[in-house]
Motif scaffolding. Structure first.
Motif, PDB file in Angstrom:
ATOM      1  N   GLN A 151      14.227  26.015  26.795  1.00 54.54           N
ATOM      2  CA  GLN A 151      14.881  25.077  27.133  1.00 54.54           C
ATOM      3  C   GLN A 151      16.510  24.770  26.319  1.00 54.54           C
ATOM      4  N   ALA A 152      16.214  24.868  24.924  1.00 52.24           N
ATOM      5  CA  ALA A 152      17.409  24.894  24.051  1.00 52.24           C
ATOM      6  C   ALA A 152      18.243  26.037  24.336  1.00 52.24           C
ATOM      7  N   LEU A 153      17.634  27.303  24.036  1.00 55.29           N
ATOM      8  CA  LEU A 153      18.560  28.441  24.338  1.00 55.29           C
ATOM      9  C   LEU A 153      19.051  28.629  25.757  1.00 55.29           C
ATOM     10  N   THR A 154      18.448  27.777  26.855  1.00 48.89           N
ATOM     11  CA  THR A 154      19.245  27.740  28.048  1.00 48.89           C
ATOM     12  C   THR A 154      20.459  26.978  28.049  1.00 48.89           C
ATOM     13  N   GLN A 155      20.311  25.621  27.303  1.00 52.97           N
ATOM     14  CA  GLN A 155      21.336  24.931  27.058  1.00 52.97           C
ATOM     15  C   GLN A 155      22.390  25.623  26.223  1.00 52.97           C
ATOM     16  N   TYR A 156      22.036  26.273  25.255  1.00 52.46           N
ATOM     17  CA  TYR A 156      23.139  27.155  24.489  1.00 52.46           C
ATOM     18  C   TYR A 156      23.887  28.152  25.192  1.00 52.46           C
ATOM     19  N   LEU A 157      23.061  28.555  26.233  1.00 48.53           N
ATOM     20  CA  LEU A 157      23.798  29.599  27.073  1.00 48.53           C
ATOM     21  C   LEU A 157      24.647  29.021  28.180  1.00 48.53           C
ATOM     22  N   GLY A 158      24.739  27.968  28.263  1.00 47.50           N
ATOM     23  CA  GLY A 158      25.696  27.086  29.164  1.00 47.50           C
ATOM     24  C   GLY A 158      25.191  26.803  30.594  1.00 47.50           C
ATOM     25  N   PHE A 159      23.909  26.532  30.558  1.00 47.03           N
ATOM     26  CA  PHE A 159      23.056  26.018  31.847  1.00 47.03           C
ATOM     27  C   PHE A 159      22.464  24.677  31.484  1.00 47.03           C
TER      28      PHE A 159
END
Ligand code: FE2
Length: 582
Positions: free
Chosen positions: A183-191
């Motif tokens: 979830q954190a890396l998804t946020q980081y990738l702009g989603f």
């Protein structure tokens, strides 16, 4: 014995009803509230389940919730003593706990004329997940694994299920979590939206796993388990702004500035995707798979069992699930259609049923547990909407002969039309599986662009999925495990890929749904009719919606049809066709 199971105050709030250990109804609140992943108290799902069963709350013997404040209590105390959290985080946790204790009060408020006189049960979050997978699976004995963000201070649990018994052998506790990592890396990738992880999964095959070194700094594998390097996260040290109370869930950033030092500046949602983002997406997916297989392989070795049942939000990672048979000696994988938190509602209910001595007498082999609408309701809707339908220059026709209905719809699909296919009971879980689906021709390379232009307007990198006649799967895919719920992605046979470009992802994979003649005869017949015309035993299947929850009722289907450029809407036996060129 009647048991009502709930997932409340988590994403995908939901209710399910069991009668004597057999599922009668199940639905997610988002479908009624029309807000994706709706979190809060599932009033409308409860009302639907009662309606479907012809009962009131007074008839319910037990209500089971997939959350127990007292679970992992010692762990919580030990953590508080050794790593005291901020006052803000503590206050946040206590407020959540209080809300969840108010369920009896809420039930009274929402259903003032019905009195529940049965018993409440609070089932540990991961026990509910494990039960939701194993107790409805076809397995008498299996390895069972639950992996998610967090629930009751744990993010993963595993063990062995045997008949009605679930033995939990290990857990991963707060603050370590593969769900939080993804979830954190998804946020980081702009989603930024709750549930956007599938976008990263769809983007991953466009990149290279060139960032495994930093990924292994973020997630560290340990003997049969994993931990996060907490330097890169915020959730353990400060309250993360979020909302679980009503409406779509929202989360502030879970990652710390250190992640940007490690991987470079985050991508903002409006920024274009670059090769670096694609490589990060691929590396995130590869890291997840590495940790997931590191976790489940020893369970197979220790138990000697070759069946595995999965649940939890991470069990929706259909790419990882589809590699289990290649990466481990497991032979059969079962993931029920609502593997995420919604499924905790049925898990809590089945856990109570078996704890009270109930035997196993139910296998979930289809997902059609939601509301169905009678023909007269559709007729009334069409009469009321006659002027809108004619203003849109649509023809309306009733075709009572099912073979004819399927043959003509299949011909329209083969002719490149985009068809809304609304039939029977709504699906349980996030996937449309042939009852609330948009279907079209998998042979056309331009179909993805057509769908995106006409209806979906979604990111161009995301793949579309096929619904395939189950007997033909082996001819088209390299694997043939049972996949009734689109929970495993398999490689499409190389020689077949060019025949079905609209459902072949960039890496040659497809997230298939196997369609069975016995569990959805009408959908099977439609695909069979398409095969008779084209030689292709599958259709492209995407959910019937347009940036909203999947449609539930016929009026929502008609609205979606009229406001988009879908060509044909099949509502039961009624066919509504947009005239050419409109
Ligand atoms: Fe969960």
């Amino acid at each position: 014995m009647i048991i009502l199971g709930l997932n409340a105050f988590h994403g995908d709030s939901a209710a399910a009803l069991l009668r004597d250990g057999v599922l009668v109804a199940a639905a997610e609140e988002e479908r009624f509230r029309r807000l994706k992943h709706w979190a809060g108290f599932p009033t409308q799902s409860i009302a639907y389940c009662l309606r479907e069963a012809g009962l009131t709350l007074a008839d319910i013997d037990h209500i089971a919730v997939n959350q127990n404040n007292y679970a992992n209590w010692l762990r919580k105390i030990r953590y508080l003593v050794t790593k005291p959290p901020s006052i803000g985080l503590l206050r946040d946790r206590l407020a959540n706990r209080r809300r969840r204790m108010r369920l009896p009060e809420l039930l009274e408020k929402e259903f003032p004329s019905q009195r529940f006189a049965g018993k409440f049960h609070h089932i540990e979050h991961h026990l509910a997940h494990l039960s939701s997978a194993f107790h409805v699976s076809p397995f008498e004995q299996a390895v069972i694994v639950s992996v998610d963000g967090f629930g009751d201070f744990a993010s993963a649990a595993w063990g062995v299920g045997h008949d009605t018994d679930i033995k939990i052998e290990g857990r991963v506790h707060f603050p370590h979590s593969l769900g939080i990592f993804y979830q954190a890396l998804t946020q980081y990738l702009g989603f930024p939206h709750y549930g956007d992880e599938y976008k990263v999964m769809g983007l991953a095959p466009y990149g290279m796993p060139s960032l495994m070194h930093p990924m292994r700094q973020i997630v560290r594998l340990q003997k049969g388990s994993f931990e996060l390097n907490l330097e890169y996260f915020r959730h353990h040290r400060e309250p993360i702004a979020h909302q679980w109370m009503s409406g779509s869930p929202e989360f502030a950033d879970l990652f710390s500035p250190a992640l940007e030092h490690l991987l470079g500046a985050r991508r903002r949602p409006e920024e274009p995707l670059t090769d670096r983002h694609r490589d990060i997406a691929r590396s995130v997916q590869a890291m997840y798979e590495e940790a997931f297989f590191h976790l489940i392989e020893p369970l197979q070795r220790r138990s000697g069992l070759t069946d595995v049942a999965l649940a939890g939000g991470c069990a929706m990672n259909s790419v990882a699930n589809g590699k289990i048979r290649r990466a481990t000696p497991f032979r059969r994988v079962y993931v029920q259609s609502a593997a995420g938190d919604a499924g905790g509602g049925i898990g809590a209910a089945f856990a109570v049923w078996h704890a009270l001595g109930g035997a196993r007498s139910f296998v979930m082999d289809h997902a059609y547990w939601g509301p169905e609408f009678p023909r007269d309701k559709v007729a009334t809707l069409l009469a009321a909407q006659r002027s809108r339908i004619s203003a849109a220059a649509c023809a309306v026709e009733e075709i009572l002969d099912e073979a004819e209905l399927c043959r003509r719809t299949a011909a329209a699909i083969a002719d490149g039309k985009v068809v809304g296919w609304f039939q029977g009971r709504m699906e349980w879980g996030p996937r449309a599986l042939g009852n609330r689906s948009i279907v079209c021709d998998p042979r056309r390379a331009d179909m993805k662009a057509i769908l995106n232009a006409k209806i979906k307007r979604r990111e161009s990198f995301r793949p579309f999925a096929p619904s395939v006649l189950e007997e033909t799967v082996r001819d088209w895919f390299e694997e043939d495990d049972a996949v009734p719920f689109m929970m495993q992605v398999f490689q499409i046979r190389e020689e077949k890929r060019s025949a079905i470009p609209a459902v072949t992802h960039v890496d040659g994979s497809g997230r298939l749904q196997m369609v069975s003649r016995t569990t959805n005869p009408r959908y099977y017949r439609l695909i069979e009719a398409f095969r008779e015309l084209t030689g292709i035993p599958m259709v492209l299947n995407t959910s019937f919606n347009e940036n909203e929850p999947v449609v539930c009722a016929p009026d929502e289907a008609l609205d979606c049809f009229l406001r988009t450029k879908m060509d044909i809407l099949v509502l039961g036996d009624i066919v509504i066709s947009r005239k050419e060129g409109r």
